[in-house]
Design a protein around this motif. Structure first.
Motif, mmCIF file in Angstrom:
data_model
loop_
_atom_site.group_PDB
_atom_site.id
_atom_site.type_symbol
_atom_site.label_atom_id
_atom_site.label_comp_id
_atom_site.label_asym_id
_atom_site.label_seq_id
_atom_site.Cartn_x
_atom_site.Cartn_y
_atom_site.Cartn_z
ATOM 1 N N ALA A 113 14.402 -25.772 -34.689
ATOM 2 C CA ALA A 113 13.979 -25.736 -33.286
ATOM 3 C C ALA A 113 15.126 -26.030 -32.336
ATOM 4 N N GLU A 114 16.169 -26.739 -32.818
ATOM 5 C CA GLU A 114 17.285 -27.113 -31.961
ATOM 6 C C GLU A 114 18.396 -26.075 -31.925
ATOM 7 N N LYS A 115 18.330 -25.057 -32.758
ATOM 8 C CA LYS A 115 19.371 -24.020 -32.743
ATOM 9 C C LYS A 115 19.399 -23.355 -31.371
ATOM 10 N N PRO A 116 20.592 -23.074 -30.840
ATOM 11 C CA PRO A 116 20.700 -22.558 -29.459
ATOM 12 C C PRO A 116 19.842 -21.330 -29.185
ATOM 13 N N VAL A 117 19.809 -20.388 -30.123
ATOM 14 C CA VAL A 117 19.023 -19.171 -29.900
ATOM 15 C C VAL A 117 17.536 -19.504 -29.810
ATOM 16 N N ILE A 118 17.038 -20.279 -30.770
ATOM 17 C CA ILE A 118 15.611 -20.634 -30.789
ATOM 18 C C ILE A 118 15.258 -21.487 -29.577
ATOM 19 N N ALA A 119 16.090 -22.477 -29.272
ATOM 20 C CA ALA A 119 15.825 -23.339 -28.126
ATOM 21 C C ALA A 119 15.850 -22.557 -26.819
ATOM 22 N N SER A 120 16.738 -21.578 -26.715
ATOM 23 C CA SER A 120 16.817 -20.762 -25.498
ATOM 24 C C SER A 120 15.562 -19.922 -25.323
ATOM 25 N N ILE A 121 15.064 -19.362 -26.404
ATOM 26 C CA ILE A 121 13.831 -18.575 -26.339
ATOM 27 C C ILE A 121 12.657 -19.471 -25.947
ATOM 28 N N GLN A 122 12.577 -20.644 -26.556
ATOM 29 C CA GLN A 122 11.490 -21.568 -26.235
ATOM 30 C C GLN A 122 11.548 -21.984 -24.768
ATOM 31 N N ASP A 123 12.745 -22.358 -24.293
ATOM 32 C CA ASP A 123 12.879 -22.785 -22.901
ATOM 33 C C ASP A 123 12.583 -21.638 -21.939
ATOM 34 N N GLY A 124 13.010 -20.436 -22.318
ATOM 35 C CA GLY A 124 12.743 -19.275 -21.474
ATOM 36 C C GLY A 124 11.262 -18.985 -21.353
ATOM 37 N N ALA B 103 7.284 -9.671 -20.166
ATOM 38 C CA ALA B 103 8.545 -9.353 -20.825
ATOM 39 C C ALA B 103 9.694 -9.317 -19.819
ATOM 40 N N PHE B 104 9.450 -8.759 -18.640
ATOM 41 C CA PHE B 104 10.503 -8.705 -17.632
ATOM 42 C C PHE B 104 10.896 -10.106 -17.174
ATOM 43 N N TYR B 105 9.890 -10.957 -16.922
ATOM 44 C CA TYR B 105 10.203 -12.324 -16.495
ATOM 45 C C TYR B 105 11.032 -13.059 -17.554
ATOM 46 N N THR B 106 10.694 -12.867 -18.817
ATOM 47 C CA THR B 106 11.440 -13.558 -19.872
ATOM 48 C C THR B 106 12.844 -12.991 -20.049
ATOM 49 N N SER B 107 13.062 -11.735 -19.654
ATOM 50 C CA SER B 107 14.428 -11.203 -19.714
ATOM 51 C C SER B 107 15.348 -12.005 -18.793
ATOM 52 N N LEU B 108 14.796 -12.543 -17.712
ATOM 53 C CA LEU B 108 15.567 -13.388 -16.799
ATOM 54 C C LEU B 108 15.702 -14.808 -17.343
ATOM 55 N N THR B 109 14.579 -15.403 -17.735
ATOM 56 C CA THR B 109 14.594 -16.822 -18.104
ATOM 57 C C THR B 109 15.313 -17.071 -19.427
ATOM 58 N N ILE B 110 15.111 -16.201 -20.417
ATOM 59 C CA ILE B 110 15.792 -16.389 -21.702
ATOM 60 C C ILE B 110 17.294 -16.179 -21.547
ATOM 61 N N SER B 111 17.682 -15.178 -20.787
ATOM 62 C CA SER B 111 19.114 -14.933 -20.563
ATOM 63 C C SER B 111 19.762 -16.118 -19.861
ATOM 64 N N MET B 112 19.080 -16.664 -18.858
ATOM 65 C CA MET B 112 19.618 -17.829 -18.158
ATOM 66 C C MET B 112 19.702 -19.044 -19.080
ATOM 67 N N SER B 113 18.679 -19.255 -19.877
ATOM 68 C CA SER B 113 18.657 -20.401 -20.780
ATOM 69 C C SER B 113 19.782 -20.313 -21.812
ATOM 70 N N TYR B 114 19.966 -19.131 -22.390
ATOM 71 C CA TYR B 114 21.028 -18.967 -23.387
ATOM 72 C C TYR B 114 22.396 -19.017 -22.712
ATOM 73 N N GLY B 115 22.503 -18.422 -21.515
ATOM 74 C CA GLY B 115 23.758 -18.483 -20.779
ATOM 75 C C GLY B 115 24.164 -19.902 -20.457
ATOM 76 N N LYS B 116 23.180 -20.746 -20.118
ATOM 77 C CA LYS B 116 23.468 -22.151 -19.832
ATOM 78 C C LYS B 116 24.038 -22.843 -21.058
ATOM 79 N N ARG B 117 23.480 -22.549 -22.226
ATOM 80 C CA ARG B 117 23.974 -23.175 -23.455
ATOM 81 C C ARG B 117 25.363 -22.685 -23.836
ATOM 82 N N LEU B 118 25.720 -21.488 -23.372
ATOM 83 C CA LEU B 118 27.049 -20.941 -23.654
ATOM 84 C C LEU B 118 28.018 -21.171 -22.499
#
Length: 434
Positions: A27-38, A93-108
């Motif tokens: 659950a703590e892996k960046p990809v999984i956590a980014s999807i969950q947060d998004g 799906a469109f809303y999550t394209s924004l939120t997941i990208s932002m969440s993963y971008g923040k982690r990177l």
């Protein structure tokens, strides 16, 4: 010196910690956590869409067998309510394209605005370049495109990060304002990512939404069954029983699926499918919020309130208001229920039985299925009728409550007697020192 033999409680604790380790790391892996947060970030949109869907159900004469709206004064507005639902949950799906990208971008450590723009642009490129009969398909905007959006958003942001790390960008002089420089820095990676998406959808004519739906449909369908749900809830309660937050550790793994399934139920309902025939049982804040805590915590609070032990009565009344809203931490950690040798076994057993009874009630059409997501702290006797449109959910709450009460009773009496003995010993010690 020989090592002392571990107690039963120690063995349970060791097993649970072994189970919790891999789940927690996953659950703590960046990809999984980014999807969950998004996905969590889209909850306001989902809840608002659910509220308007509930208003549609209350005002639509096509819902139910009477041919009349439950609230006639809403009948003229019913078609307008369902439009709002379409613009919220059906654009998930469109809303999550924004939120997941932002969440993963923040982690990177990327610019959040750039990550959001990249996610949205990739979404359109990968989905909307296929034109048939002069019409552009927007099926990908709904929950059907959610899984593809998760993958493409993560891949797009990862590729962008690779370009930045390798300095494959247009460099601007230091005197250029940061926002302008960032725009030029993004040109090459954006061009590459958009071109790849365009080639896949338009040149190769691969519709990823259709392809993944056909590929994963058997897997998704298999995941929504009584055995998987019971395993999920039992695992969550085992983790809670040793003081770990089972919901955060296990339920979050299922969030992408339950979010998609809730949206599919809402779409089916809006198309006229009856509540008992909606496609999915396992949804966001659905059967789990309706049955788990009402069976495992509510009966315990009643026993505490009526206990012969003074501190248990006081604690029971203190925990009562929050428990109505399924805020159970005061009982789990305050009683404590976690690692309590008298209560841990019935707690896990009741949760398992409640999972079976609850899922079966929905699976066999005894109760209409959830089509709306409401705030997680909504009291179950309100959550059920609003989320399903079926008042019989209240009966289910009562049934699992009494199941929990019957199972807890002998265990709680043993716990109470032990506490009474300790209480008597403390009072005797005080009298001796007085």
């Amino acid at each position: 010196m020989t090592q002392s033999k571990k107690s039963f409680m120690d063995k349970i604790s060791d097993f649970t910690m072994k189970l919790a380790g891999p789940i927690g790391k996953f659950a703590e892996k960046p990809v999984i956590a980014s999807i969950q947060d998004g996905l969590v970030a889209t909850m306001p949109v989902i809840i608002i869409g659910s509220i308007f869907l509930i208003l549609y159900v209350l005002g639509s004469p096509s819902i139910g067998d009477s041919g009349k709206a439950l609230l006639p004064f809403l009948e003229d507005l019913a078609p307008k309510f369902v439009v709002v639902n379409s613009l919220t949950m059906n654009f998930l799906a469109f809303y999550t394209s924004l939120t997941i990208s932002m969440s993963y971008g923040k982690r990177l450590n990327l610019d959040l605005m750039t990550a959001a723009l990249l996610g949205a642009g990739t979404f359109f490129m990968i989905n909307l370049n296929g034109v048939t009969d002069g019409m552009i398909s927007v099926n990908a905007f709904s929950a059907s495109g959610l899984f593809v959006t998760m993958i493409t958003s993560i891949i797009a942001v990862r590729i962008y990060k690779l370009f930045i790390d390798k300095n494959i960008t247009i460099r601007m002089p230091a005197s250029v304002p940061p926002n302008v420089g960032n725009a030029f820095t993004s040109l090459i990676p954006f061009a590459c990512i958009f071109t790849i998406a365009w080639l896949v959808r338009t040149v190769l004519d691969i519709d990823l939404v259709v392809w993944f739906t056909e590929l994963l449909q058997p897997l998704f369908s298999a995941a929504d069954n009584i055995w998987m749900y019971t395993f999920r809830m039992t695992t969550q309660n085992i983790l809670w029983s040793v003081g770990l937050h089972g919901d955060n550790m296990v339920a979050s793994v299922f969030t992408p699926l339950t979010t998609m399934w809730t949206a599919e139920n809402a779409e089916a309902l809006a198309q006229g499918v009856s509540g008992v025939n909606l496609p999915h049982v396992m949804t966001n804040s659905g059967v789990d919020r309706l049955t788990n805590w009402t069976a495992t915590v509510w009966p315990l609070i009643l026993l505490m309130i009526t206990s012969r032990v003074k501190y248990l009565r006081s604690l029971g009344w203190a925990c009562f208001p929050s428990a109505i809203f399924t805020i159970v931490e005061p009982v789990i950690f305050g009683l404590p229920l976690a690692l309590n040798p008298f209560l841990i076994i019935p707690f896990i057993l009741i949760g398992t039985i409640a999972a079976i009874v609850g899922y079966a009630a929905f699976q066999f059409g005894l109760i209409a299925r959830f089509y709306a997501t409401l705030p997680w702290a909504t009291p179950p006797f309100i959550l059920g009728p609003l989320g399903t449109g079926d008042w019989k959910t209240i009966i289910l709450v009562i049934v699992v409550f009494f199941i929990g009460l019957v199972i807890y009773f002998p265990f709680f009496r043993a716990f109470e007697n032990a506490e009474l003995k300790k209480e008597a010993e403390r009072e005797a010690a005080i009298e001796e020192t007085a």
